[in-house]
Design a protein around this motif. Structure first.
Motif, PDB file in Angstrom:
ATOM      1  N   LYS A 155       0.823  -1.140  -0.061  1.00  0.00           N
ATOM      2  CA  LYS A 155       0.032   0.119   0.102  1.00  0.00           C
ATOM      3  C   LYS A 155       0.816   1.221  -0.067  1.00  0.00           C
ATOM      4  CE  LYS A 155      -3.799  -2.101   0.177  1.00  0.00           C
ATOM      5  NZ  LYS A 155      -5.190  -2.014  -0.883  1.00  0.00           N
ATOM      6  N   SER A 156       0.441   2.248  -0.722  1.00  0.00           N
ATOM      7  CA  SER A 156       1.137   3.425  -0.731  1.00  0.00           C
ATOM      8  C   SER A 156       0.735   4.511   0.039  1.00  0.00           C
ATOM      9  CB  SER A 156       1.158   4.044  -2.050  1.00  0.00           C
ATOM     10  OG  SER A 156      -0.059   4.538  -2.472  1.00  0.00           O
ATOM     11  N   GLU A 217      -9.146  -0.246   4.873  1.00  0.00           N
ATOM     12  CA  GLU A 217      -8.773  -0.758   3.397  1.00  0.00           C
ATOM     13  C   GLU A 217      -7.468  -1.364   2.989  1.00  0.00           C
ATOM     14  OE1 GLU A 217      -7.263  -0.123  -0.551  1.00  0.00           O
ATOM     15  OE2 GLU A 217      -6.542   0.900   1.516  1.00  0.00           O
ATOM     16  N   ALA A 218      -6.512  -1.177   4.053  1.00  0.00           N
ATOM     17  CA  ALA A 218      -5.054  -1.673   3.890  1.00  0.00           C
ATOM     18  C   ALA A 218      -4.897  -2.950   4.492  1.00  0.00           C
ATOM     19  CB  ALA A 218      -4.338  -0.684   4.547  1.00  0.00           C
ATOM     20  N   VAL A 219      -5.632  -3.224   5.436  1.00  0.00           N
ATOM     21  CA  VAL A 219      -5.319  -4.654   6.175  1.00  0.00           C
ATOM     22  C   VAL A 219      -6.194  -5.792   5.486  1.00  0.00           C
ATOM     23  CG1 VAL A 219      -6.071  -6.191   8.410  1.00  0.00           C
ATOM     24  CG2 VAL A 219      -5.232  -3.384   8.403  1.00  0.00           C
ATOM     25  N   ASP A 220      -5.505  -6.964   5.272  1.00  0.00           N
ATOM     26  CA  ASP A 220      -5.863  -8.121   4.742  1.00  0.00           C
ATOM     27  C   ASP A 220      -6.376  -9.065   5.581  1.00  0.00           C
ATOM     28  OD1 ASP A 220      -6.678  -9.856   3.093  1.00  0.00           O
ATOM     29  OD2 ASP A 220      -4.535 -10.751   2.590  1.00  0.00           O
ATOM     30  N   LEU A 221      -7.594  -9.414   5.921  1.00  0.00           N
ATOM     31  CA  LEU A 221      -8.188 -10.290   6.846  1.00  0.00           C
ATOM     32  C   LEU A 221      -8.382 -11.569   6.261  1.00  0.00           C
ATOM     33  CD1 LEU A 221     -10.682  -8.102   8.956  1.00  0.00           C
ATOM     34  CD2 LEU A 221      -8.405  -8.659   9.546  1.00  0.00           C
ATOM     35  N   TRP A 222      -7.363 -12.529   6.477  1.00  0.00           N
ATOM     36  CA  TRP A 222      -7.294 -14.053   6.038  1.00  0.00           C
ATOM     37  C   TRP A 222      -7.938 -13.999   4.521  1.00  0.00           C
ATOM     38  CZ3 TRP A 222     -11.016 -12.411  10.066  1.00  0.00           C
ATOM     39  CH2 TRP A 222     -10.320 -12.556  11.266  1.00  0.00           C
ATOM     40  N   GLY A 223      -7.500 -12.968   3.934  1.00  0.00           N
ATOM     41  CA  GLY A 223      -7.449 -13.107   2.393  1.00  0.00           C
ATOM     42  C   GLY A 223      -9.207 -12.749   2.032  1.00  0.00           C
TER      43      GLY A 223
END
Length: 247
Positions: A155-156, A217-223
């Protein structure tokens, strides 16, 4: 060498005809998809302004969810149906969704869960964060991300900063402008936050909304698809924060 299938591959893979015809407008910049995303926020504000209650909206969301799931099942089982479906609605899809659940399934599922569990104002805010923060992060990240540092999940700072500012603005639009200007529409419905019932100031609430919008928006929760995780995660965090600072 075969190109890897990714949600935002730089060149069309030939799976959706409209992506090949409009390589930049549809495939790279996803303009129709983004316009739909953003419009949901304004549509929701319009429903709120006109006094539509959660109890009226939730059955409609469930109906839409069931039908979209049914269409995807038909798409998976019958190639000929999938061909016509993709020709008609492919401009709103990503090529990575051709053989997977459509993003709208996760969108509707996320909103339905939020509507079923959370108060009206928290539900509205979570929709605005999904509708606008995600789009802002994607748009500014693509346009200016190469000029700023990258961090978690590539992420930027440009994209995350845009999501934060959009989250702040969304909360102020709701709690600072829309809600005070339309007190009659909330008769008989519980609102989680108000200046009279919370120790959180409007400024603090808006700042928290920006942080939550950017983080969700930035965090990936278990795909899981972010159309599901953004509204649910946003609603949970905002509800907990408001409850902790209740007078």
């Amino acid at each position: 060498m075969q190109e890897t299938l990714t949600p935002r591959s730089r060149s069309p893979l030939g799976l959706i005809p409209s992506h090949k015809s409009y390589r930049y407008f549809i495939h790279k910049y996803e303009v129709p998809r983004k316009l739909l995303h953003v419009s949901i926020g304004f549509l929701t504000l319009g429903l709120y302004w006109n006094g539509i209650k959660l109890s009226q909206v939730t059955p409609v969301m469930v109906f839409l969810l069931v039908n979209v799931v049914a269409l995807d099942i038909l798409r998976f089982k019958f190639p000929i149906f999938s061909t016509y479906y993709i020709k008609a609605f492919g401009f709103l899809m990503r090529e990575s969704e051709v053989n997977k659940w459509n993003g709208i399934v996760w969108y509707l599922l996320g909103l339905t869960l939020v509507f079923l569990v959370f108060p009206k104002d928290i539900s509205l805010l979570s929709i605005l964060l999904l509708s606008w923060c995600d789009t802002a992060a994607s748009s500014f990240g693509r346009a200016y991300g190469h000029l700023t540092p990258k961090f978690f999940r590539n992420k930027s700072l440009a994209g995350t900063g845009a999501a934060f500012l959009t989250g702040v603005g969304a909360a102020y639009l709701e709690y600072g402008l829309i809600v005070p200007a339309s007190p009659g529409v909330n008769v008989g419905e519980h609102l989680a936050w108000s200046p009279e019932t919370s120790k959180l100031s409007l400024t603090a609430l808006c700042t928290l909304s920006g942080v939550v919008g950017a983080a969700a928006e930035a965090v990936d929760l278990w795909g899981l698809d972010d159309n599901l995780t953004i509204p649910v995660m946003s609603a949970i965090v905002m509800q907990i924060a408001v409850a902790l600072f209740e007078k």
